[in-house]
Design a protein around this motif. Structure first.
Motif, PDB file in Angstrom:
ATOM      1  N   LYS A 140     -24.890  36.199 -14.992  1.00 33.11           N
ATOM      2  CA  LYS A 140     -25.862  37.184 -14.507  1.00 33.11           C
ATOM      3  C   LYS A 140     -26.409  38.032 -15.657  1.00 33.11           C
ATOM      4  CE  LYS A 140     -26.642  38.684 -10.734  1.00 33.11           C
ATOM      5  NZ  LYS A 140     -27.839  38.583  -9.864  1.00 33.11           N
ATOM      6  N   VAL A 141     -25.525  38.466 -16.541  1.00 35.63           N
ATOM      7  CA  VAL A 141     -25.970  39.281 -17.680  1.00 35.63           C
ATOM      8  C   VAL A 141     -26.930  38.483 -18.545  1.00 35.63           C
ATOM      9  CG1 VAL A 141     -25.206  40.365 -19.826  1.00 35.63           C
ATOM     10  CG2 VAL A 141     -23.950  40.783 -17.706  1.00 35.63           C
ATOM     11  N   ASN A 142     -26.595  37.230 -18.784  1.00 39.23           N
ATOM     12  CA  ASN A 142     -27.469  36.366 -19.580  1.00 39.23           C
ATOM     13  C   ASN A 142     -28.826  36.210 -18.907  1.00 39.23           C
ATOM     14  OD1 ASN A 142     -28.623  33.578 -20.359  1.00 39.23           O
ATOM     15  ND2 ASN A 142     -27.025  33.900 -21.887  1.00 39.23           N
ATOM     16  N   ALA A 143     -28.810  35.986 -17.589  1.00 34.50           N
ATOM     17  CA  ALA A 143     -30.065  35.807 -16.854  1.00 34.50           C
ATOM     18  C   ALA A 143     -30.898  37.086 -16.856  1.00 34.50           C
ATOM     19  CB  ALA A 143     -29.771  35.377 -15.419  1.00 34.50           C
ATOM     20  N   ILE A 144     -30.239  38.224 -16.673  1.00 30.66           N
ATOM     21  CA  ILE A 144     -30.958  39.505 -16.667  1.00 30.66           C
ATOM     22  C   ILE A 144     -31.573  39.779 -18.030  1.00 30.66           C
ATOM     23  CG2 ILE A 144     -30.642  42.005 -16.515  1.00 30.66           C
ATOM     24  CD1 ILE A 144     -28.550  41.457 -14.324  1.00 30.66           C
TER      25      ILE A 144
END
Length: 664
Positions: free
Chosen positions: A255-259
Motif C-alpha cells: 500500500k505504501v509503495n502504491a500510494i
C-alpha cells in the motif's frame, strides 16, 4: 478447508526453527540418511557443506549415498526411517554400510541442528507441525538446544539464507532452556534484528505468561502454556494468528509503495487534475471528491498491476485465519476498533467539510429523523448554483435503543430496513427506516445545512460566506448560497408587504412554497433574528452504503451515482481513414461533452501511431517519417520539418473521419 500442510505450502513458509532442549536423536545411520534424503535440495546442500567443513571424509561417504539414492530414485513413501537399507539396491546398501555410528557422532552438532534422525519430540504438541513440514518436503528445519553465541550465530545465518528469496520462518521458543528462562533474551534479539519482518514467533511456556503478549510493529509473539490439554490446537491457532502480522506487513509495504507512486505521478499531472476539476464543475459534484476518486483509481491500478503477487499472498494468509478453532482460540485482550462502524457505514465529515446535501443524508427535523433519497444527478449542484429539482424526497427513520423484533413488531416486507450502530451523539443506537411513504421538502431549507459546520439549517441574509467556507465549496455552491439569501430576502419583503399572516400563508401555498401534505417541515416555520434565518433542522451524517438500497426499496430502481457516470479518461478513441485503410486515433477529451461527439472529434487534439502513418507514406511517397516516438501528436508537430501537411476532416456523406497527408 486447507490442511496444516497445505497452509505451509501456500503461505511462503520457508523454515521452522525450534529452540528447545528436550529433543532426543537416534544414533542410527539409516535414520540420519533417511531425513537427509527427504530434505529440500538447497537445505541438503547447506547441511553437506557444513559436514564437509567438519570432516571431508565423512562428507564424501554421505554424499556418495545421496548421489546413489537419487540415481536409483529411492521411494520414501511408507518406509521406516531406520530400515531404509531393505528398500535400496545392493550397491546403495554397501555405501550405507560404509558410514559408521562413530561418523554420525563426529558430526553430532550438525545432525542435531538440521533435525536429522529426530527420535522423540520434546513437546508433544509440535508433532503435527514437524510431521506436516517434513512430509511437505519444501520446509527447512533447524533445531537448537540453547541460545549460546554459536547457536545464535547459526540461527541468524539460517534465517538469512532461508529467506533471501522471500518468505518467512516460524520460530518456536521454549522459555526454559537448561534450567533457565531465556525467552526474553531470544525475543529481544529477534525484535531488534534486521530479520524481524521475516520471523514469526510462538513461545511455549511452563508458566501462565499470556498476559505478557507483545503486540507492536516490531514483533508479534503468541504464548502457549505447555500443560494445556488442548496445546496442539492452541499451537495451530497461534501459528495461524501469527500469519495475520505477516499479512499486514506485506499489505503495508504494498500500500505504501502504491500510494507513493500514485502521488509521484499525480504531482506531475496537473493537466488531469484540472480536467477532473472541470468535470466536477460541469456535473455539479465536489471537486475534492473527484480528486480522491482519481487518486483511488490510480492506487488500485498500481496494486493490481504491480503488486498482484502480494495481493494473492495476502488472500492466502487471510483465508488461513478462517481455520482458527474458535473453541480453542487463544484468549487475548478484548480490543477492537470501536470506530470501525463509523468508517464503514457512516460519513461523519459531511458537515465539517461543507459537502452539499446528497442521497443518504440523515436529518433531524423537530425531533424526528428523515433520510434524503432521489437521483444523484438531479441533486447535483450545477455551476449556476441550481439543481434539476426544487423538491426533495425523504423517507422516515426512527432511532431505537434496541433492535426490532421482525416477527412481532413489523411485517416482513421490502419497505423496512434496519441499520445497526447508528451514532446518536455519544450513544450507539439502531435506526429503523420505513421506505413505504414519501415526504417532501424545499431544497433551500436543507441546503442551508451544507454551509454550517454543525449541519444546522441557518443562513445570514446580509453576510457573505466566510473565507473558510468558500475555500471548501465549489463555485456552484457559492452561487447557491447567494440564491438562498435572495429568495429569503424576497420572501420576507413579500411577507412585510402583505402584512397579514393568514393571507401570506395562503399566498405561499398557492405558489407552491408549502403544501401541508407530507411535508418534512413547513416552509414558513423558520425563526428570524435580525438577519439570521433558522429552521429546526440538522444534518446528522450520511449513509455510505445503504443509500442505493433505500432508493431501490422506495422507487424500485437505483439512481446513478454522479462520479460513476463521469468518464475519467483523458482520451477518446476514434477510427479514421488514411488512403484506403482505417486506423485508430486517440483524441484529447473535452470537458464540454458536446465537443466529444463523433462528427466533431477531428477538431480535437490527435495522437496517431507513427507506424500507421509511415505505412501510408511508404506506399504513396516511398518515404517515411524519421522520428523515434511511437505516437505522432498532430497539434505539436513541425510540419515544415517533417515535410508533410496533416489535414483532419469529417466526411458527412460517408459518416467517417479522414486524415489527409500532403507532401510540402
Amino acid at each position: 478447508m486447507l490442511t496444516l500442510q497445505e497452509i505451509f505450502a501456500t503461505t511462503e513458509l520457508k523454515g521452522i526453527i525450534s529452540i528447545e532442549d528436550a529433543w532426543t536423536y537416534s544414533k542410527k545411520v539409516e535414520a540420519v540418511l533417511f531425513d537427509l534424503y527427504r530434505m529440500p535440495e538447497q537445505d541438503r546442500q547447506l547441511c553437506l557443506e557444513s559436514v564437509k567443513l567438519k570432516n571431508r571424509e565423512i562428507h564424501n561417504k554421505i554424499n556418495a549415498v545421496m548421489t546413489k539414492l537419487y540415481e536409483e530414485g529411492f521411494n520414501i513413501e511408507g518406509k521406516a526411517a531406520g530400515i531404509i537399507k531393505r528398500y535400496v539396491s545392493e550397491g546403495a546398501g554397501r555405501l550405507i554400510d560404509s558410514i559408521t555410528t562413530e561418523d554420525i557422532e563426529n558430526i553430532d552438532e550438525i545432525v542435531k541442528e538440521y533435525g536429522l534422525s529426530l527420535d522423540e519430540l520434546g513437546i508433544a504438541s509440535l508433532k503435527d507441525i514437524i510431521s506436516a513440514g517434513k512430509e511437505l518436503g519444501s520446509i527447512s528445519f533447524r533445531f537448537y538446544a540453547d541460545f549460546l553465541n554459536e547457536d545464535k550465530t547459526h540461527m541468524e545465518d539460517a534465517i538469512h539464507k532461508l529467506t533471501e528469496n522471500g518468505g518467512y520462518v516460524l520460530c518456536i521458543i521454549d522459555d526454559q532452556l537448561n534450567g533457565s528462562n531465556r525467552a526474553h533474551e531470544i525475543i529481544a534479539t529477534i525484535e531488534t534484528s534486521d530479520y524481524k519482518d521475516k520471523t514469526i514467533c510462538v513461545l511455549l511456556t511452563s508458566n501462565d505468561n499470556t498476559a505478557n503478549q507483545k503486540f507492536n510493529n516490531n514483533i508479534f509473539v503468541e504464548f502457549i502454556k505447555k500443560s494445556a490439554n488442548n496445546s496442539g490446537k492452541l499451537f495451530e491457532n497461534a501459528y495461524l494468528c501469527s500469519l495475520y502480522r505477516i499479512m499486514l506487513k506485506k499489505l503495508q509495504a504494498a500500500k505504501v509503495n502504491a500510494i507513493n507512486e500514485t502521488f509521484d505521478s499525480a504531482y506531475l499531472d496537473e493537466n488531469t487534475a484540472n480536467f477532473i476539476s472541470q468535470m466536477a464543475l460541469s456535473d455539479g459534484a465536489l471537486n475534492f471528491d473527484y480528486i480522491l476518486k482519481w487518486l483511488d483509481i490510480k492506487e488500485k491500478k498500481h496494486l493490481e498491476s504491480k503488486q498482484i503477487e502480494v495481493i494473492k499472498n495476502a488472500i492466502k494468509l487471510s483465508n488461513a485465519l478462517n481455520l482458527i478453532n474458535v473453541d480453542n482460540a487463544i484468549e487475548v485482550n478484548n480490543y477492537g476498533d470501536e470506530d470501525l462502524y463509523k468508517i464503514d457505514t457512516f460519513d461523519l465529515t459531511v458537515n465539517e467539510l461543507r459537502k452539499p446535501i446528497d442521497i443518504g443524508d440523515v436529518f433531524e427535523v423537530d425531533g424526528k429523523n428523515f433520510i434524503l433519497i432521489g437521483q444523484e444527478c438531479d441533486l447535483a449542484v450545477r455551476r449556476s448554483g441550481e439543481r434539476r429539482t426544487e423538491i426533495l424526497e425523504f423517507i422516515s427513520a426512527e432511532l431505537r435503543d434496541k433492535p426490532i423484533n421482525y416477527n412481532k413488531e413489523i411485517d416482513h416486507g421490502y419497505e423496512q430496513a434496519i441499520i445497526n450502530n447508528f451514532p446518536a451523539g455519544e450513544q450507539i443506537k439502531y435506526i429503523s427506516i420505513n421506505c413505504g411513504r414519501r415526504y417532501y421538502g424545499k431544497t433551500e431549507i436543507f441546503d442551508m445545512c451544507s454551509f454550517d459546520k454543525n449541519g444546522i439549517a441557518q443562513i445570514y441574509l446580509n453576510d457573505p460566506l466566510s473565507l473558510e467556507v468558500k475555500a471548501l465549496i465549489s463555485e456552484g455552491m457559492e452561487k447557491m448560497y447567494g440564491n438562498i439569501q435572495d429568495k429569503f430576502e424576497n420572501l420576507i419583503e413579500v411577507r412585510n408587504m402583505i402584512n397579514n399572516e393568514d393571507l401570506f400563508l395562503e399566498f405561499g401555498r398557492s405558489v407552491g412554497l408549502s403544501t401541508k401534505n407530507n411535508e418534512v417541515i413547513d416552509y414558513f416555520s423558520y425563526a428570524k433574528d435580525d438577519n439570521l434565518i433558522k429552521y429546526n433542522v440538522k444534518r446528522l451524517c450520511r449513509l455510505r452504503k445503504h443509500a442505493g438500497l433505500l432508493h431501490k426499496l422506495y422507487l424500485n430502481h437505483r439512481g446513478r451515482q454522479a462520479e460513476e457516470a463521469v468518464c475519467f479518461s483523458r482520451y477518446l478513441t476514434t477510427y479514421y481513414v488514411l488512403g484506403e485503410k482505417e486506423y485508430k486515433a486517440y483524441c484529447l477529451r473535452s470537458t464540454n461533452d458536446s465537443k466529444n461527439e463523433y462528427d466533431k472529434l477531428h477538431r480535437s487534439h490527435w495522437a496517431v501511431r507513427r507506424e500507421d502513418v509511415n505505412e501510408y507514406l511508404m506506399q504513396v511517397y516511398n518515404v517515411g517519417l524519421d522520428i523515434q516516438e511511437e505516437y505522432l501528436y498532430l497539434t505539436k508537430i513541425d510540419e515544415k520539418q517533417l515535410g508533410f501537411n496533416f489535414i483532419k476532416s469529417f466526411d458527412k456523406d460517408k459518416d467517417r473521419v479522414r486524415l489527409t497527408i500532403k507532401k510540402i
